[in-house]
Design a protein around this motif. Structure first.
Motif, PDB file in Angstrom:
ATOM      1  N   ALA A 221       0.834  -1.209   0.000  1.00  0.00           N
ATOM      2  CA  ALA A 221       0.000   0.000   0.000  1.00  0.00           C
ATOM      3  C   ALA A 221       0.864   1.254   0.000  1.00  0.00           C
ATOM      4  O   ALA A 221       0.591   2.224  -0.726  1.00  0.00           O
ATOM      5  CB  ALA A 221      -0.929  -0.011   1.212  1.00  0.00           C
ATOM      6  N   GLU A 222       1.912   1.248   0.798  1.00  0.00           N
ATOM      7  CA  GLU A 222       2.801   2.413   0.846  1.00  0.00           C
ATOM      8  C   GLU A 222       3.497   2.629  -0.498  1.00  0.00           C
ATOM      9  O   GLU A 222       3.697   3.773  -0.930  1.00  0.00           O
ATOM     10  CB  GLU A 222       3.818   2.223   1.971  1.00  0.00           C
ATOM     11  CG  GLU A 222       3.179   2.268   3.356  1.00  0.00           C
ATOM     12  CD  GLU A 222       4.125   1.824   4.460  1.00  0.00           C
ATOM     13  OE1 GLU A 222       5.297   1.472   4.142  1.00  0.00           O
ATOM     14  OE2 GLU A 222       3.712   1.800   5.635  1.00  0.00           O
ATOM     15  N   ALA A 223       3.850   1.536  -1.165  1.00  0.00           N
ATOM     16  CA  ALA A 223       4.482   1.661  -2.489  1.00  0.00           C
ATOM     17  C   ALA A 223       3.498   2.223  -3.506  1.00  0.00           C
ATOM     18  O   ALA A 223       3.870   3.049  -4.354  1.00  0.00           O
ATOM     19  CB  ALA A 223       4.999   0.299  -2.943  1.00  0.00           C
ATOM     20  N   LEU A 224       2.243   1.798  -3.441  1.00  0.00           N
ATOM     21  CA  LEU A 224       1.238   2.333  -4.349  1.00  0.00           C
ATOM     22  C   LEU A 224       1.074   3.836  -4.155  1.00  0.00           C
ATOM     23  O   LEU A 224       0.988   4.599  -5.128  1.00  0.00           O
ATOM     24  CB  LEU A 224      -0.104   1.631  -4.133  1.00  0.00           C
ATOM     25  CG  LEU A 224      -0.182   0.130  -4.478  1.00  0.00           C
ATOM     26  CD1 LEU A 224      -1.582  -0.399  -4.178  1.00  0.00           C
ATOM     27  CD2 LEU A 224       0.169  -0.126  -5.922  1.00  0.00           C
ATOM     28  N   VAL A 225       1.025   4.252  -2.910  1.00  0.00           N
ATOM     29  CA  VAL A 225       0.883   5.675  -2.624  1.00  0.00           C
ATOM     30  C   VAL A 225       2.091   6.454  -3.153  1.00  0.00           C
ATOM     31  O   VAL A 225       1.945   7.534  -3.743  1.00  0.00           O
ATOM     32  CB  VAL A 225       0.692   5.905  -1.117  1.00  0.00           C
ATOM     33  CG1 VAL A 225       0.765   7.397  -0.773  1.00  0.00           C
ATOM     34  CG2 VAL A 225      -0.639   5.321  -0.654  1.00  0.00           C
ATOM     35  N   ARG A 226       3.291   5.899  -2.981  1.00  0.00           N
ATOM     36  CA  ARG A 226       4.483   6.575  -3.512  1.00  0.00           C
ATOM     37  C   ARG A 226       4.418   6.722  -5.021  1.00  0.00           C
ATOM     38  O   ARG A 226       4.952   7.688  -5.594  1.00  0.00           O
ATOM     39  CB  ARG A 226       5.747   5.806  -3.110  1.00  0.00           C
ATOM     40  CG  ARG A 226       6.134   5.945  -1.648  1.00  0.00           C
ATOM     41  CD  ARG A 226       7.558   5.468  -1.406  1.00  0.00           C
ATOM     42  NE  ARG A 226       7.750   4.082  -1.767  1.00  0.00           N
ATOM     43  CZ  ARG A 226       7.573   3.056  -0.928  1.00  0.00           C
ATOM     44  NH1 ARG A 226       7.168   3.286   0.320  1.00  0.00           N
ATOM     45  NH2 ARG A 226       7.789   1.808  -1.319  1.00  0.00           N
ATOM     46  N   ASP A 227       3.769   5.758  -5.688  1.00  0.00           N
ATOM     47  CA  ASP A 227       3.641   5.831  -7.147  1.00  0.00           C
ATOM     48  C   ASP A 227       2.490   6.720  -7.593  1.00  0.00           C
ATOM     49  O   ASP A 227       2.238   6.848  -8.796  1.00  0.00           O
ATOM     50  CB  ASP A 227       3.458   4.423  -7.722  1.00  0.00           C
ATOM     51  CG  ASP A 227       4.763   3.649  -7.781  1.00  0.00           C
ATOM     52  OD1 ASP A 227       5.830   4.291  -7.900  1.00  0.00           O
ATOM     53  OD2 ASP A 227       4.730   2.408  -7.710  1.00  0.00           O
TER      54      ASP A 227
END
Length: 378
Positions: A221-227
């Protein structure tokens, strides 16, 4: 239609193909030419059986046509910095290059009688397809599953995308709303965000990837938000409509989410409606699919099922494993079992999330004690 798409279609559902004259009787008839059906058919033919294979849509099933192959190719293109147009062109080129492995031509050459059209049972040992009747000793049903469209008011009217149509896009949507944060929703949300689309990912539950470990899902989820993906967890969609703002999803809290396209990734529905299963004495559940025992036999002892149409875990490698069991049990009295399979899975976001065995939630629900270990890599 692009040259790649034209080649792909000629291979998996050739428009000029003529079904063969049926044999007097088949040792095995396979309904559905996805991963489970293809492996079942070619393995049985390789063992010397007379085999018929029925496919109503496209050889290769979801994996080749609208699943693993195009989605993972799109993910790779997005991660490699391609533009939307270049990434989609590569999707079509890769799919066309692989399609010959699942083609009508290849299976006919392997000794399988391929019939294109909708198959349905006339009786437990007779199957109708395109005006012909196939007589068979044993049958394996491998008709797979399709994207499930929730019965939300107005959703059908906005013509949402699914994994079956998203790869047909020729123009990049500026805004994309994704309904459902399972593996399909997360992978495509990240791919489109990396390609420059504004993405909102809506999930009814409290976390993305609800079948995976919460801590691991949080890292994704954190990676998705960063993208650049905007997450909306606990979002209950109550309806949809077309407005001047675009395609709009209405949420229970009064929020309206507007997008140029809506992608529905809210689960799967088994492909069982057109098979006339009651004529063959095969029991089916609208949610769980075709009922099978540990040997993949249905309620009729001469009819088996394999793959997404009956499996709890709907993955290509699970369909492959079940096909190997089904063909052994349909042709030989060996009694191979599917209930002991340990099936891993992986969601191909960046980072990837791999899983095997029971989750901590499942162990807690079963009342089983367990220890938790965390190891940092890199």
């Amino acid at each position: 239609m692009s040259e790649d798409d034209a080649l792909w279609r000629r291979l998996v559902f050739p428009p000029d193909y003529r079904n063969p004259t049926p044999a007097a009787r088949y040792h095995l008839t396979v309904i559905g030419a996805g991963p489970a059906g293809l492996l079942t058919a070619i393995a049985a033919a390789g063992l010397g059986a007379r085999v018929a294979l029925i496919e109503r849509h496209a050889m290769g099933g979801d994996c080749l046509n609208v699943g693993c192959v195009p989605s993972k190719t799109l993910l790779a293109g997005a991660a490699g910095g391609l533009t939307f147009a270049s990434a989609m062109q590569r999707v079509r080129a890769v799919r066309a290059s692989i399609a010959r492995h699942d083609s009508v031509e290849r299976y006919c050459g392997a000794g399988v009688d391929v019939f294109l059209g909708q198959g349905s049972f006339s009786s437990a040992h007779e199957i109708g397809v395109a005006g012909a009747t196939l007589r068979t000793r044993r049958t394996v049903i491998a008709t797979g599953a399709r994207a499930y469209i929730p019965p939300l008011p107005g959703l059908g009217e906005i013509a949402p995308l699914t994994n079956e149509t998203v790869f047909d896009l020729t123009e990049q949507p500026r805004r994309l709303a994704v309904l459902g944060a399972g593996p399909v929703g997360c992978e495509l949300a990240q791919a489109f965000a990396r390609l420059g689309t504004q993405v909102e990912l809506l999930e009814l539950g409290p976390q993305i990837l609800p079948q995976d470990e919460p801590d691991a899902a949080q890292w994704v989820a954190e990676a998705l938000v960063r993208d650049g993906v905007r997450l909306r967890l606990g979002a209950r969609v109550t309806g949809a409509a077309r407005t001047s703002a675009g395609k709009v999803l209405m949420l229970a809290d009064g929020t309206a989410v507007a997008a140029d396209e809506v992608l529905v990734a809210a689960g799967r529905a088994r492909n069982v409606e057109d098979l006339a299963l009651p004529r063959a004495g095969v029991r089916v559940d609208s949610q769980a699919g075709i009922a099978v025992d540990a040997r993949l036999r249905t309620s009729h002892p001469h009819i088996y099922a394999a793959g997404d149409v009956c499996a709890a875990l709907q993955f290509t490698h699970a369909a492959d494993a079940q096909a190997r069991i089904a063909v052994r049990n349909a042709l030989f009295p060996w009694g191979a079992r599917a209930d002991a399979l340990v099936i891993p899975w992986c969601t191909y976001t960046r980072p990837e999330l791999a899983h095997v065995g029971a989750t901590s939630r499942q162990l807690q629900q079963a009342g089983r004690a367990f220890d938790r270990y965390r190891v940092e890599f890199g």
